[in-house]
Design a protein around this motif. Structure first.
Motif, mmCIF file in Angstrom:
data_model
loop_
_atom_site.group_PDB
_atom_site.id
_atom_site.type_symbol
_atom_site.label_atom_id
_atom_site.label_comp_id
_atom_site.label_asym_id
_atom_site.label_seq_id
_atom_site.Cartn_x
_atom_site.Cartn_y
_atom_site.Cartn_z
ATOM 1 N N LEU A 199 0.838 -1.194 0.000
ATOM 2 C CA LEU A 199 0.000 0.000 0.000
ATOM 3 C C LEU A 199 0.880 1.254 0.000
ATOM 4 O O LEU A 199 2.042 1.204 0.418
ATOM 5 N N PRO A 200 0.357 2.389 -0.454
ATOM 6 C CA PRO A 200 1.133 3.633 -0.426
ATOM 7 C C PRO A 200 1.643 3.934 0.978
ATOM 8 O O PRO A 200 0.998 3.580 1.985
ATOM 9 N N ALA A 201 2.784 4.598 1.070
ATOM 10 C CA ALA A 201 3.457 4.817 2.351
ATOM 11 C C ALA A 201 2.608 5.600 3.343
ATOM 12 O O ALA A 201 2.730 5.417 4.561
ATOM 13 N N HIS A 202 1.725 6.498 2.850
ATOM 14 C CA HIS A 202 0.948 7.331 3.760
ATOM 15 C C HIS A 202 -0.278 6.620 4.331
ATOM 16 O O HIS A 202 -1.000 7.185 5.153
ATOM 17 N N VAL A 203 -0.508 5.366 3.915
ATOM 18 C CA VAL A 203 -1.672 4.605 4.400
ATOM 19 C C VAL A 203 -1.237 3.684 5.536
ATOM 20 O O VAL A 203 -0.473 2.739 5.324
#
Length: 563
Positions: A199-203
């Motif tokens: 998943l994207p790093a900010h999630v």
């Protein structure tokens, strides 16, 4: 897939087959072949029970069930611990006291031969069908990967299972299931970890839970009573208890697992172990499906997950329409991705108004995507008449093949094949033992020696495997596989359970009354299946209740006529 995946996949399969054959090559008597010489410890029984129940369908279809329908399928298992306690206290001691090879031997002691044969035949029908469904799942996987016909992959996998089951019987099944469950659990946990890691790093992990909950995928418990709803807490606790009482108390594929225990205590502990661990295991598998769902919020999934079927449809006159729908799907996903990022940002800032607004927008775009997917399915059905357009069983497989690193792909495919082989092995062993002891030895050839029945058991194993292959090649499954296999069981388990509960607890009912009641109950269940919308879990209660109530009424009439 690359060479590393193929080495891991076929290396795992070859090890299981060779290990099971080697360790049980000395099985030379019917006691060892059908009951494993009664040497199994409680933890081995528990693992064997779980492995027999957890087929490739569990790991191929259940994540797809969660992706499309959320976590509510977990409620299906809420009655399992209750059933395990009842079986451990009441049924296990009876089987051990009578020293039976199959559950159906007891019915002749309690009633008569025709009742024993009826229950055995009902079991053979439902479990024979289930073998085909169990085999179809991994055959489907291998067919998708290699582009081979399903018939070829079905024969290949079925032949591998035959080798070690024919060699060692129950002991081979139990020994290999330990290795298979190790591969299965490690592979599935790794899939869930990787789905989150990509998943994207900010999630964050909390964001994934919130996203899944906002979009209705964390629907663990539904308290509403609705007889037409397949999965709610009431169907799980009540109807599920009846289903699992029948499955674990009267289905020879499970009874054989704990009849091989070293003692009553070992068998009881094995059943309780299964009852305690099965719900967490199913939760984990469903949650992996939810993680894949969240992953696909950020990365576009295929508009139709059966890529082989879609490729065929693209070559027809409907191909242009499919391309237009794919473009619409891509546009909707791009819009949804922007809305999902906005939703995550709103969650981070704890802006409840923004969370509600963007959440509504994401849900609306998701509905539009679903509508496009439905249009794609309809278009494919027009392009290829008779094709199965339910692609839920392909979702997790596509995720594995297209997103995970090499080596892990091979491991997860090995998970599916190991699960299929373990479940199919247990089913074949149960079919062979029931056919040998309840049909062949009891009614056809009762005077042969033990070596003859051992050979007969092995030949019946091969016969049922061949029938399972034929069914897997010829059948089409409109439901997704995890639901279909439970529907098949529910068509027969209620009647079988009614016979056994009458035998255990309703002593005044005799053979003729229960036999006629069972035939009537089976007809009632089939009527409800074909002509009503009642949830399939309730078939178990209906079938069981009709057997017991009708049996009591018929026995009363018979008693009055005999006065």
């Amino acid at each position: 897939m690359n060479y590393l995946d193929w080495v891991i996949l076929f290396g795992t399969i070859a090890f299981i087959v060779l290990y099971g054959t080697w360790r049980t090559a000395g099985t030379r008597n019917i006691e060892g072949y059908l009951k494993g010489d009664n040497t199994m410890k409680w933890w081995m029984i528990g693992v064997s029970i779980m492995a027999t129940q957890a087929s490739a369908i569990t790991f191929l279809s259940t994540p797809g069930q969660a992706i499309e329908d959320g976590m509510r399928f977990l409620q299906f298992y809420f009655g399992l611990p209750i059933a395990m306690v009842i079986i451990s206290v009441t049924i296990v001691p009876i089987y051990y006291k009578l020293k039976v090879y199959t559950a159906y031997e007891y019915l002749e002691t309690r009633f008569d031969l025709k009742t024993r044969l009826l229950a055995a035949i009902l079991f053979l029908i439902l479990r024979g069908l289930s073998v085909g469904i169990t085999l179809f799942a991994p055959a489907l996987v291998l067919s998708t990967i290699l582009g081979w016909p399903v018939s070829v992959t079905t024969i290949l996998i079925g032949s591998l299972v035959i080798i070690y089951v024919v060699s060692g019987g129950t002991k081979a099944v139990s020994l290999t299931q330990r290795q298979q469950m190790t591969v299965i659990m490690s592979g599935m946990i790794l899939a869930g970890i990787l789905a989150y890691a990509m998943l994207p790093a900010h999630v964050s992990f909390g964001d994934t839970i919130n996203l899944a909950g906002t979009l209705g995928k964390m629907n663990l418990v539904n308290l509403e009573f609705n007889p037409n709803d397949r999965y709610n807490i009431w169907s799980g606790l009540i109807a599920g208890t009846f289903l699992f009482l029948s499955y674990f108390g009267t289905d020879q594929s499970q009874v054989a697992r704990y009849l091989g225990g070293a003692s009553v205590a070992e068998s009881r502990l094995g059943l309780i172990f299964n009852g305690l661990l099965k719900i967490p295991m199913q939760f984990m598998i469903l949650f992996i499906g939810v993680m894949v769902f969240v992953f696909y919020l950020f990365y576009q999934p295929p508009v139709f997950h059966n890529t082989v079927l879609k490729a065929r449809a693209l070559q027809t006159e409907q191909g242009q329409q499919l391309k237009v729908l794919e473009q619409q799907y891509a546009q909707l996903h791009a819009e949804k991705r922007i809305a999902v990022d906005q939703l995550v940002n709103a969650m981070h800032t704890d802006n409840k108004t923004e969370v509600e607004t963007t959440g509504t927008k994401v849900r609306e775009l998701y509905k539009q995507e679903t509508a496009v997917r439905d249009s794609v399915k309809s278009t494919i059905a027009k392009a290829i008449p008779g094709a199965k357009t339910q692609d839920r069983d392909y979702i997790f497989l596509n995720f594995v093949l297209n997103n995970l690193p090499n080596g892990i792909i091979g491991l997860l495919l090995a998970v599916m094949f190991s699960a299929a082989m373990s479940s199919m092995a247990g089913e074949l062993n149960a079919l062979a033992s029931t056919t040998t002891m309840d049909i062949y030895k009891r009614s056809i050839n009762s005077t042969a020696d033990a070596s003859h029945y051992l050979k007969a058991s092995r030949w019946f194993t091969v016969l049922w495997a061949l029938l399972g292959m034929v069914f897997a090649m010829l059948a089409t499954f409109a439901e997704n596989l995890i639901q279909f296999v439970n529907i098949v069981g529910s068509l027969f388990y209620g009647t079988i359970l009614g016979i056994f509960l009458t035998a255990f607890y309703v002593k005044r009912v005799k053979a003729t009354a229960v036999f006629v009641a069972a035939l009537l109950a089976q007809g009632v269940v089939l009527y409800f299946y074909f002509f009503t919308d009642i949830a399939f879990l309730l078939y178990n209660i209906i079938g069981c209740a009709v057997v017991i109530m009708t049996g009591l009424i018929l026995q009363l009439i018979l008693d009055l006529n005999n006065q």
